[in-house]
Design an enzyme around this catalytic site. Structure first.
Site, PDB file in Angstrom:
ATOM      1  N   LYS A  27      17.238  24.004 -26.334  1.00 53.36           N
ATOM      2  CA  LYS A  27      15.790  24.274 -26.323  1.00 53.36           C
ATOM      3  C   LYS A  27      15.225  24.001 -24.939  1.00 53.36           C
ATOM      4  CE  LYS A  27      15.416  23.101 -31.067  1.00 53.36           C
ATOM      5  NZ  LYS A  27      15.406  21.998 -31.975  1.00 53.36           N
ATOM      6  N   GLN A  35      13.440  17.283 -34.489  1.00 55.88           N
ATOM      7  CA  GLN A  35      14.778  17.825 -34.747  1.00 55.88           C
ATOM      8  C   GLN A  35      15.297  17.306 -36.086  1.00 55.88           C
ATOM      9  OE1 GLN A  35      16.510  20.039 -32.670  1.00 55.88           O
ATOM     10  NE2 GLN A  35      17.848  20.172 -34.456  1.00 55.88           N
ATOM     11  N   ASP A  58       7.033  25.088 -35.221  1.00 50.93           N
ATOM     12  CA  ASP A  58       8.065  25.474 -36.191  1.00 50.93           C
ATOM     13  C   ASP A  58       7.434  26.102 -37.434  1.00 50.93           C
ATOM     14  OD1 ASP A  58      10.723  25.386 -35.627  1.00 50.93           O
ATOM     15  OD2 ASP A  58      11.012  23.283 -36.157  1.00 50.93           O
TER      16      ASP A  58
END
Ligand code: NAP
Length: 362
Positions: free
Chosen positions: A122, A166, A189
């Protein structure tokens, strides 16, 4: 490992069965022992090469034309590169115009090697388009309060426009309450219940849509594949892929059926679909005979299967039997190189959108 590079949002840690993903750097021999999936006839090591649909950066093309001989390939790798280039150009324009650089913060808890790899990817992806990245890495035995403290700090930090936690978190932590702590304005997200709720409701707009299903729809749009009025079947109903994919298709005026593990006669339902989105996690489950001629297939599944011809002892296949589907469908995403690369492109795009919204930059 291809899949790690390709699918690197917080969803990506779920791409492999737990036994498989424990150690992304494990030797091929160990990996092969862990693979429980049998080799199926369609899982040959050679991926047939088919024509690629033309695609434009900004304007959709006419709908894919069915070819009797073989399906066209929907090239997610190529489209994701276009999107990254577009994000990069917009990041530069914003920086020049108002001096603001979008920022993405990632909270990593514990020492899982696969999670560390996803976070590293990322970071690299952010760097490649000029987005700032921030990272907090906490030990596995941290208290939940510590995670809340960092999330709260990022929520209040104006240089951070997107926050990712995460997954998976260590088992002593409550994933739901930690994800809920992320401000919905920075929930790139798209997993916050308020964003999902708005996605489900008519007349409401989510601030963010989950990256993988958003990537699926983006591929349909970029290839000019019509959704309105079509029969669509989503196979799988997970919170991160299947369910939001079905909601997105419904918002685009498709008529949706959702197939899950308790569905009776799934083949019959799937055979009615003009568009199939498969997000199951079962290698080659959807056979050619389940597919309506001319259907468009978006295959989200990423499944390792044994492959003695590969130096690593395995290869990745989708939920749809590619070789069979190619003979029936009009267009299909390959695995790898289909939906996977789109996920991270959508994450970068969501982060840019967030920064633009925060600064009212058009
Ligand atoms: P998941 O949470 O395990 O959900 C799987 C879904 O499939 C469930 O809804 C399950 O039904 C359904 N299912 C399982 N077996 C089935 C069967 N035999 N027939 C019909 N439905 C069945 O998985 P996920 O996180 O959604 O991921 C799905 C796949 O997508 C995996 O291969 C994953 O690696 C991949 N993935 C790819 C990306 C990407 O970026 N390309 C991102 C995320 C995930 P129930 O609800 O009834 O249990």
């Amino acid at each position: 490992m291809v899949a790690i590079g390709e699918c690197s949002t917080s969803t990506a840690s779920r791409l492999f069965p737990a036994s498989f993903r424990k150690d992304a750097a494990a030797s091929a021999a160990v990996l092969v022992r862990r693979l429980s999936l049998p080799r199926r006839p369609c899982a040959s090591s050679k991926v047939p090469s088919f024509g690629t649909l033309a695609v434009r950066a900004s304007a959709p093309l006419p709908a894919a034309v069915a070819n009797e001989a073989s399906a066209k390939v929907i090239d997610g790798k190529y489209v994701s590169k276009l999107i990254r280039d577009e994000v990069s150009a917009e990041v530069s324009r914003m920086k020049e115009a108002i001096g603001v650089v979008p920022g993405l913060a990632v909270v990593l808890v514990g020492d899982r090697k696969d999670s560390a790899t996803y976070v590293r990817n990322k970071k690299k992806a952010c760097e490649s388009v000029g987005i700032n990245s921030f990272e907090v890495h906490l030990p596995a035995d941290s208290k939940e309060e510590e995670v809340f403290k960092f999330i709260s700090g990022f929520n209040d930090d104006p240089s951070v426009h997107g926050i990712l936690v995460q997954l998976p978190l260590p088992s002593h932590m409550n994933e739901e309450s930690i994800l809920n702590a992320v401000s919905i304005e920075k929930d790139v997200d798209g997993f916050h219940p308020l964003n999902i709720g708005r996605l489900a409701m008519r007349g409401r707009e989510p601030l963010f849509v989950p990256c993988t299903p958003k990537g699926c729809i983006e591929l349909l749009h970029r290839y000019g594949i019509g959704i309105k009025g079509k029969r669509a079947v989503v196979i799988g109903r997970s919170n991160i892929v299947g369910m939001p994919a079905a909601l997105l298709l419904q918002r685009e005026d498709a008529t949706i059926s959702i197939v899950h593990s308790r569905t009776q006669n799934p083949e019959e339902i799937i055979r009615e679909a003009d568009i199939i989105i498969a997000a199951v996690g079962q290698a080659n489950m959807v056979r050619g005979s389940w597919i309506k001629p001319g259907a468009v297939i978006i295959d989200v599944g990423i499944n390792p299967v044994e492959d003695s011809k590969s130096s690593r002892g395995y290869k990745l296949v989708g939920d749809v039997c590619y070789e069979e589907a190619c003979k029936v469908a009009s267009a299909i995403t390959p695995v790898p190189g289909g939906v996977g690369p789109m996920t991270i492109a959508m994450l970068l795009s969501n982060t840019l959108t967030s920064a633009k919204r925060a600064h009212n930059f058009q």
